[in-house]
Each structure stands twice: as structure tokens, then as C-alpha cells.
Design a protein around this motif. Structure first.
Motif, PDB file in Angstrom:
ATOM      1  N   ALA A 143      53.956   6.172 -13.959  1.00 64.18           N
ATOM      2  CA  ALA A 143      53.847   7.554 -14.439  1.00 64.18           C
ATOM      3  C   ALA A 143      52.726   7.732 -15.460  1.00 64.18           C
ATOM      4  CB  ALA A 143      55.178   7.988 -15.042  1.00 64.18           C
ATOM      5  N   LYS A 144      51.761   6.811 -15.474  1.00 57.63           N
ATOM      6  CA  LYS A 144      50.648   6.938 -16.420  1.00 57.63           C
ATOM      7  C   LYS A 144      49.872   8.220 -16.181  1.00 57.63           C
ATOM      8  CE  LYS A 144      49.156   2.362 -17.817  1.00 57.63           C
ATOM      9  NZ  LYS A 144      48.068   1.396 -17.738  1.00 57.63           N
ATOM     10  N   SER A 145      49.417   8.813 -17.247  1.00 59.15           N
ATOM     11  CA  SER A 145      48.602  10.022 -17.156  1.00 59.15           C
ATOM     12  C   SER A 145      47.358   9.731 -16.333  1.00 59.15           C
ATOM     13  CB  SER A 145      48.207  10.479 -18.561  1.00 59.15           C
ATOM     14  OG  SER A 145      47.378  11.595 -18.479  1.00 59.15           O
TER      15      SER A 145
ATOM     16  N   ASP B 174      49.551   9.183 -11.762  1.00 56.99           N
ATOM     17  CA  ASP B 174      50.964   9.461 -11.578  1.00 56.99           C
ATOM     18  C   ASP B 174      51.424   9.163 -10.155  1.00 56.99           C
ATOM     19  OD1 ASP B 174      53.547  10.288 -11.717  1.00 56.99           O
ATOM     20  OD2 ASP B 174      53.105  12.307 -12.403  1.00 56.99           O
ATOM     21  N   CYS B 175      51.930   7.957  -9.936  1.00 62.54           N
ATOM     22  CA  CYS B 175      52.447   7.548  -8.630  1.00 62.54           C
ATOM     23  C   CYS B 175      53.652   8.402  -8.238  1.00 62.54           C
ATOM     24  CB  CYS B 175      52.866   6.085  -8.656  1.00 62.54           C
ATOM     25  SG  CYS B 175      51.560   4.939  -9.129  1.00 62.54           S
ATOM     26  N   THR B 176      54.378   8.885  -9.259  1.00 62.40           N
ATOM     27  CA  THR B 176      55.594   9.637  -8.981  1.00 62.40           C
ATOM     28  C   THR B 176      55.319  11.022  -8.398  1.00 62.40           C
ATOM     29  OG1 THR B 176      55.739  10.461 -11.254  1.00 62.40           O
ATOM     30  CG2 THR B 176      56.898   8.402 -10.758  1.00 62.40           C
ATOM     31  N   ALA B 177      54.056  11.424  -8.343  1.00 65.20           N
ATOM     32  CA  ALA B 177      53.736  12.704  -7.713  1.00 65.20           C
ATOM     33  C   ALA B 177      54.134  12.685  -6.233  1.00 65.20           C
ATOM     34  CB  ALA B 177      52.251  13.029  -7.853  1.00 65.20           C
TER      35      ALA B 177
ATOM     36  N   ASN C 186      58.611  10.316  -5.334  1.00 66.80           N
ATOM     37  CA  ASN C 186      59.575  10.996  -6.195  1.00 66.80           C
ATOM     38  C   ASN C 186      60.947  11.158  -5.563  1.00 66.80           C
ATOM     39  OD1 ASN C 186      59.096  12.932  -4.296  1.00 66.80           O
ATOM     40  ND2 ASN C 186      57.894  14.246  -5.634  1.00 66.80           N
TER      41      ASN C 186
ATOM     42  N   GLN D 251      60.297   6.970  -9.774  1.00 69.56           N
ATOM     43  CA  GLN D 251      60.677   7.634 -11.013  1.00 69.56           C
ATOM     44  C   GLN D 251      61.505   6.679 -11.875  1.00 69.56           C
ATOM     45  OE1 GLN D 251      61.396  12.128 -10.365  1.00 69.56           O
ATOM     46  NE2 GLN D 251      62.338  11.066  -8.638  1.00 69.56           N
TER      47      GLN D 251
END
Length: 133
Positions: free
Chosen positions: A55-57, A60-63, A66, A75
């Protein structure tokens, strides 16, 4: 009413198809630079060192990962359970998860690749047993 159900079904199916094809894999990271060494005595914690990478700025892998599609849910709180089946503890090179990291054989075309420091940390974590700590 029947027509409305058909339209909703069509909309949902179209959205799902578009979402599944919104990420594609065609970039490669430059691994000409060796991965940094992670000191053997450095403790690597999944919850404090590995999970935050997802989730690094700007990365964001979670985009996409998810929980809404068949991709692993990266997540916080869900990531370990979703990726452990793709990991061979003690063998990062033999782990599907490691082989598919952005920039390491499975990069996403979302404007970033994972940097060598993050890849090295994930590799060391897997090579050290991939504990859920």
C-alpha cells in the motif's frame, strides 16, 4: 421489471470484464542492478515490513488486489492468507508470488514497478520461511 434485471446483469458483467482487463502486464524492471543484501540478523516482520509495501504511496498494489476479483487480496489483514498458497517458504525463486511481483516477471502497467529494495525484502522474507509475524 424483467428488462431492468437484464440491464443490471449486463452492466454488472460489463463492469467485471472491464475491471479484469484494466491491468495488464508488459513492463520489466531493470534487474541489472543486484538486489540489496538484507542482513541475516535483520528481523523481517510480515505485518510491519512486508504488508506495508503493498500500500505504499505511488505503488498501491491494493488498487487492483483488493478482494474484488480473483487476484490475491493484498489489503492489510487479508494479504498473508491470500498469498501464502503462492509461496514456497524458504524458496523465493520457486514461489509464484515472488515471480509475479511488479517488475519481477509480472509487472503491472499502472505507472510503477516495485523497487529493488522492496523486492529484496520480500525475497529475504520468503527465503527465511515466510512467517506470518
Amino acid at each position: 421489471m424483467k428488462k431492468m434485471k437484464k440491464r443490471i446483469s449486463f452492466f454488472l458483467m460489463s463492469s467485471l470484464i472491464l475491471f479484469n482487463f484494466s491491468c495488464y502486464y508488459d513492463q520489466e524492471i531493470d534487474l541489472s542492478q543486484p538486489l540489496p543484501d538484507i542482513p541475516v540478523d535483520q528481523t523481517i516482520s510480515f505485518s510491519t515490513d512486508i504488508e506495508p509495501i503493498f500500500a505504499k504511496s505511488g505503488k498501491d498494489c491494493t488498487a487492483c488486489h483488493n478482494g474484488n476479483v480473483a487476484n490475491p487480496d493484498l489489503q492489510a489483514g487479508n494479504a498473508y492468507a491470500d498469498i501464502i498458497s503462492q509461496i514456497v517458504p524458504g524458496d523465493a525463486e520457486g514461489s509464484t508470488f515472488y515471480q509475479r511481483l511488479p517488475g519481477n516477471g509480472h509487472p503491472l502497467d499502472v505507472g510503477f514497478v516495485m523497487d529493488n529494495a522492496d523486492i529484496a525484502l520480500i525475497k529475504a522474507w520468503i527465503d527465511r520461511g515466510a512467517e506470518n509475524n
